[in-house]
Motif scaffolding. Structure first.
Motif, PDB file in Angstrom:
ATOM      1  N   VAL A 113       0.717  -1.058   0.229  1.00  0.00           N
ATOM      2  CA  VAL A 113      -0.017  -0.015  -0.006  1.00  0.00           C
ATOM      3  C   VAL A 113       1.040   1.394  -0.110  1.00  0.00           C
ATOM      4  O   VAL A 113       0.598   2.114  -0.796  1.00  0.00           O
ATOM      5  N   ARG A 114       1.968   1.252   0.679  1.00  0.00           N
ATOM      6  CA  ARG A 114       2.739   2.269   0.853  1.00  0.00           C
ATOM      7  C   ARG A 114       3.335   2.640  -0.353  1.00  0.00           C
ATOM      8  O   ARG A 114       3.772   3.755  -0.820  1.00  0.00           O
ATOM      9  N   GLN A 115       3.903   1.591  -1.218  1.00  0.00           N
ATOM     10  CA  GLN A 115       4.276   1.767  -2.362  1.00  0.00           C
ATOM     11  C   GLN A 115       3.553   2.328  -3.609  1.00  0.00           C
ATOM     12  O   GLN A 115       3.826   3.410  -4.301  1.00  0.00           O
ATOM     13  N   VAL A 116       2.502   2.093  -3.608  1.00  0.00           N
ATOM     14  CA  VAL A 116       1.250   2.420  -4.603  1.00  0.00           C
ATOM     15  C   VAL A 116       1.191   3.984  -4.261  1.00  0.00           C
ATOM     16  O   VAL A 116       0.780   4.736  -4.798  1.00  0.00           O
ATOM     17  N   ASN A 117       0.851   4.279  -2.794  1.00  0.00           N
ATOM     18  CA  ASN A 117       0.499   5.635  -2.441  1.00  0.00           C
ATOM     19  C   ASN A 117       1.640   6.602  -2.555  1.00  0.00           C
ATOM     20  O   ASN A 117       1.381   7.683  -3.300  1.00  0.00           O
ATOM     21  N   GLU A 118       2.914   6.163  -2.750  1.00  0.00           N
ATOM     22  CA  GLU A 118       3.961   7.169  -2.971  1.00  0.00           C
ATOM     23  C   GLU A 118       4.188   7.208  -4.577  1.00  0.00           C
ATOM     24  O   GLU A 118       4.507   8.202  -4.679  1.00  0.00           O
ATOM     25  N   ALA A 119       3.668   6.558  -5.173  1.00  0.00           N
ATOM     26  CA  ALA A 119       3.581   6.379  -6.705  1.00  0.00           C
ATOM     27  C   ALA A 119       2.371   7.120  -7.333  1.00  0.00           C
ATOM     28  O   ALA A 119       2.573   7.452  -8.397  1.00  0.00           O
ATOM     29  N   SER A 120       1.324   7.700  -6.518  1.00  0.00           N
ATOM     30  CA  SER A 120       0.308   8.100  -7.067  1.00  0.00           C
ATOM     31  C   SER A 120      -0.386   9.231  -6.121  1.00  0.00           C
ATOM     32  O   SER A 120       0.144   9.373  -4.978  1.00  0.00           O
ATOM     33  N   SER A 121      -1.256   9.833  -6.837  1.00  0.00           N
ATOM     34  CA  SER A 121      -1.917  10.909  -5.907  1.00  0.00           C
ATOM     35  C   SER A 121      -2.988  10.365  -5.031  1.00  0.00           C
ATOM     36  O   SER A 121      -3.861  11.049  -4.350  1.00  0.00           O
ATOM     37  N   PHE A 122      -3.401   9.039  -5.262  1.00  0.00           N
ATOM     38  CA  PHE A 122      -4.651   8.295  -4.449  1.00  0.00           C
ATOM     39  C   PHE A 122      -3.664   7.874  -3.213  1.00  0.00           C
ATOM     40  O   PHE A 122      -2.586   7.635  -3.175  1.00  0.00           O
ATOM     41  N   SER A 123      -4.884   7.313  -2.124  1.00  0.00           N
ATOM     42  CA  SER A 123      -4.303   6.908  -1.086  1.00  0.00           C
ATOM     43  C   SER A 123      -4.937   5.976  -0.396  1.00  0.00           C
ATOM     44  O   SER A 123      -6.000   5.971   0.039  1.00  0.00           O
ATOM     45  N   PHE A 124      -4.565   4.697  -0.565  1.00  0.00           N
ATOM     46  CA  PHE A 124      -5.319   3.616   0.091  1.00  0.00           C
ATOM     47  C   PHE A 124      -4.911   3.591   1.550  1.00  0.00           C
ATOM     48  O   PHE A 124      -3.649   3.918   2.126  1.00  0.00           O
ATOM     49  N   ALA A 125      -5.743   3.354   2.420  1.00  0.00           N
ATOM     50  CA  ALA A 125      -5.642   3.307   4.064  1.00  0.00           C
ATOM     51  C   ALA A 125      -6.186   1.957   4.321  1.00  0.00           C
ATOM     52  O   ALA A 125      -7.497   1.868   4.271  1.00  0.00           O
ATOM     53  N   VAL A 126      -5.420   1.314   4.917  1.00  0.00           N
ATOM     54  CA  VAL A 126      -5.987  -0.126   5.629  1.00  0.00           C
ATOM     55  C   VAL A 126      -6.676   0.346   6.965  1.00  0.00           C
ATOM     56  O   VAL A 126      -6.091   0.773   7.883  1.00  0.00           O
ATOM     57  N   THR A 127      -8.139   0.148   7.059  1.00  0.00           N
ATOM     58  CA  THR A 127      -8.784   0.497   7.933  1.00  0.00           C
ATOM     59  C   THR A 127      -8.961  -0.694   9.091  1.00  0.00           C
ATOM     60  O   THR A 127      -9.838  -0.506  10.284  1.00  0.00           O
ATOM     61  N   GLY A 128      -8.839  -1.911   8.824  1.00  0.00           N
ATOM     62  CA  GLY A 128      -9.034  -3.001   9.467  1.00  0.00           C
ATOM     63  C   GLY A 128      -9.032  -4.477   8.895  1.00  0.00           C
ATOM     64  O   GLY A 128      -8.750  -4.579   7.822  1.00  0.00           O
ATOM     65  N   GLU A 129      -9.606  -5.527   9.650  1.00  0.00           N
ATOM     66  CA  GLU A 129      -9.814  -6.717   8.901  1.00  0.00           C
ATOM     67  C   GLU A 129     -11.336  -7.190   9.066  1.00  0.00           C
ATOM     68  O   GLU A 129     -12.064  -6.618   9.597  1.00  0.00           O
ATOM     69  N   THR A 130     -11.490  -7.928   8.208  1.00  0.00           N
ATOM     70  CA  THR A 130     -13.030  -8.349   8.045  1.00  0.00           C
ATOM     71  C   THR A 130     -12.985  -9.730   7.767  1.00  0.00           C
ATOM     72  O   THR A 130     -12.026 -10.726   7.548  1.00  0.00           O
ATOM     73  N   GLU A 131     -14.515 -10.429   7.855  1.00  0.00           N
ATOM     74  CA  GLU A 131     -14.771 -11.672   7.465  1.00  0.00           C
ATOM     75  C   GLU A 131     -15.278 -11.670   6.080  1.00  0.00           C
ATOM     76  O   GLU A 131     -15.680 -12.905   5.643  1.00  0.00           O
ATOM     77  N   ASP A 132     -15.473 -10.679   5.553  1.00  0.00           N
ATOM     78  CA  ASP A 132     -15.928 -10.728   4.119  1.00  0.00           C
ATOM     79  C   ASP A 132     -14.926 -11.246   3.078  1.00  0.00           C
ATOM     80  O   ASP A 132     -13.942 -11.072   3.037  1.00  0.00           O
ATOM     81  N   ARG A 133     -15.841 -12.164   2.199  1.00  0.00           N
ATOM     82  CA  ARG A 133     -15.056 -13.106   1.230  1.00  0.00           C
ATOM     83  C   ARG A 133     -15.882 -12.716  -0.245  1.00  0.00           C
ATOM     84  O   ARG A 133     -15.578 -13.525  -0.833  1.00  0.00           O
ATOM     85  N   GLU A 134     -16.571 -11.691  -0.465  1.00  0.00           N
ATOM     86  CA  GLU A 134     -17.159 -11.330  -1.514  1.00  0.00           C
ATOM     87  C   GLU A 134     -16.291 -10.853  -2.465  1.00  0.00           C
ATOM     88  O   GLU A 134     -16.224  -9.637  -2.753  1.00  0.00           O
ATOM     89  N   PHE A 135     -15.350 -11.748  -3.138  1.00  0.00           N
ATOM     90  CA  PHE A 135     -14.530 -11.037  -3.880  1.00  0.00           C
ATOM     91  C   PHE A 135     -14.836 -10.508  -5.535  1.00  0.00           C
ATOM     92  O   PHE A 135     -14.541  -9.506  -5.714  1.00  0.00           O
ATOM     93  N   LEU A 136     -15.866 -11.225  -6.166  1.00  0.00           N
ATOM     94  CA  LEU A 136     -16.052 -11.018  -7.219  1.00  0.00           C
ATOM     95  C   LEU A 136     -17.426 -10.060  -7.604  1.00  0.00           C
ATOM     96  O   LEU A 136     -17.869  -9.674  -8.713  1.00  0.00           O
ATOM     97  N   ASP A 137     -18.316 -10.233  -6.480  1.00  0.00           N
ATOM     98  CA  ASP A 137     -19.663  -9.545  -6.710  1.00  0.00           C
ATOM     99  C   ASP A 137     -19.612  -8.539  -5.721  1.00  0.00           C
ATOM    100  O   ASP A 137     -20.645  -8.270  -4.924  1.00  0.00           O
ATOM    101  N   ARG A 138     -18.779  -7.377  -5.945  1.00  0.00           N
ATOM    102  CA  ARG A 138     -18.701  -6.256  -4.792  1.00  0.00           C
ATOM    103  C   ARG A 138     -19.355  -5.203  -5.302  1.00  0.00           C
ATOM    104  O   ARG A 138     -19.546  -4.864  -6.556  1.00  0.00           O
ATOM    105  N   GLY A 139     -20.046  -4.194  -4.526  1.00  0.00           N
ATOM    106  CA  GLY A 139     -20.576  -3.082  -4.886  1.00  0.00           C
ATOM    107  C   GLY A 139     -19.775  -1.927  -4.222  1.00  0.00           C
ATOM    108  O   GLY A 139     -18.511  -2.143  -4.199  1.00  0.00           O
ATOM    109  N   ARG A 140     -20.346  -1.080  -3.851  1.00  0.00           N
ATOM    110  CA  ARG A 140     -19.877   0.213  -3.167  1.00  0.00           C
ATOM    111  C   ARG A 140     -19.257   0.041  -1.820  1.00  0.00           C
ATOM    112  O   ARG A 140     -20.071  -0.691  -0.946  1.00  0.00           O
ATOM    113  N   GLY A 141     -17.940   0.414  -1.435  1.00  0.00           N
ATOM    114  CA  GLY A 141     -17.444   0.091  -0.210  1.00  0.00           C
ATOM    115  C   GLY A 141     -16.084  -0.091  -0.169  1.00  0.00           C
ATOM    116  O   GLY A 141     -15.402   0.365  -1.202  1.00  0.00           O
TER     117      GLY A 141
END
Length: 238
Positions: free
Chosen positions: A99-127
């Motif tokens: 995440v740090r590497q991508v953030n440093e290379a772009s103007s966007f900012s990924f932020a890890v906010t925690g862990e989840t039990e969600d495993r809906e990989f291919l059928d994702r919506g907003r979030g």
């Protein structure tokens, strides 16, 4: 990104292929949103971006009706959650570094906010963007020599403009072990590649770029990768 196919190597079995999925949820925005109109598509050839899109050394995963690449809002903070099921030892530090590497290379900012039990990989919506690990039984698109998949969910308005509102990265659990074949490409490199798919870059035919579909040992962002990220920024903030 794939940890088991790729280009630039001496044999098919020693190749590393990197894949990106366009997991696009197209929602036509209206005062009364009809979820029955939601449509999800997977790119016919997930190894490539939109033909003719992008520039020297890069392509776009998806192009909106107005011709701009689909990406996130200007300088957006993109929330990320991690499902640790099946993850390798030290996964948290690995995710943080990618995440740090991508953030440093772009103007966007990924932020890890925690862990989840969600495993809906291919059928994702907003979030939040989901990062996780799975095998081909759970995610059939990981079948064969694919080490990882990444993509974004986007919404599109009637004027043709679109922007990303969610996404995912899933790494094949069979790719663990610190590297693949003689090239030593590890999961952190896969994560960086897939996170850039989430931002909106597709694959390039230039094998010396990290966003090449067939990775022959490249573990750093190249000039085309950086130019592509800059193009996404221009599209988001222009």
């Amino acid at each position: 990104m794939s940890g088991r196919r790729g280009g630039g190597c001496t044999s098919v079995l020693s190749m590393l292929l990197v894949l990106g999925l366009v997991i696009s949820m197209v929602v036509y925005l209206s005062p009364a949103l009809d979820l029955g109109n939601v449509r999800r598509t997977v790119a016919a050839d997930p190894m490539d971006g939109v033909p003719g899109s992008g520039g020297e050394g890069y392509s776009f995963m998806q192009v909106a009706g107005d011709g701009d690449p689909v990406t996130w809002g200007c300088e957006e903070r993109i929330e990320v959650v991690v499902n640790p099921q099946g993850a390798p030892e030290g996964y948290a530090a690995m995710v943080e570094s990618a995440v740090r590497q991508v953030n440093e290379a772009s103007s966007f900012s990924f932020a890890v906010t925690g862990e989840t039990e969600d495993r809906e990989f291919l059928d994702r919506g907003r979030g939040p963007v989901l990062i996780g690990w799975a095998d081909e039984q759970e995610v059939p698109e990981l079948e064969g020599l694919t080490a990882g998949l990444g993509g974004a969910t986007y919404v599109s308005g009637p004027g043709g403009a679109a922007r990303a509102v969610g996404g995912m990265v899933v790494i094949d659990t069979e790719s663990q072990g610190g590297g693949w074949f003689s090239r030593g490409i590890d999961q952190e490199v896969v994560l960086v590649h897939e996170l850039i798919h989430v931002l909106g870059l597709g694959h390039t035919e230039q094998t010396d770029q990290l966003m090449a579909a067939e990775n022959g040992g490249q573990d750093q962002l190249g000039a085309g990768d950086l130019a592509g990220l800059a193009a996404l920024e221009d599209a988001a903030c222009g």
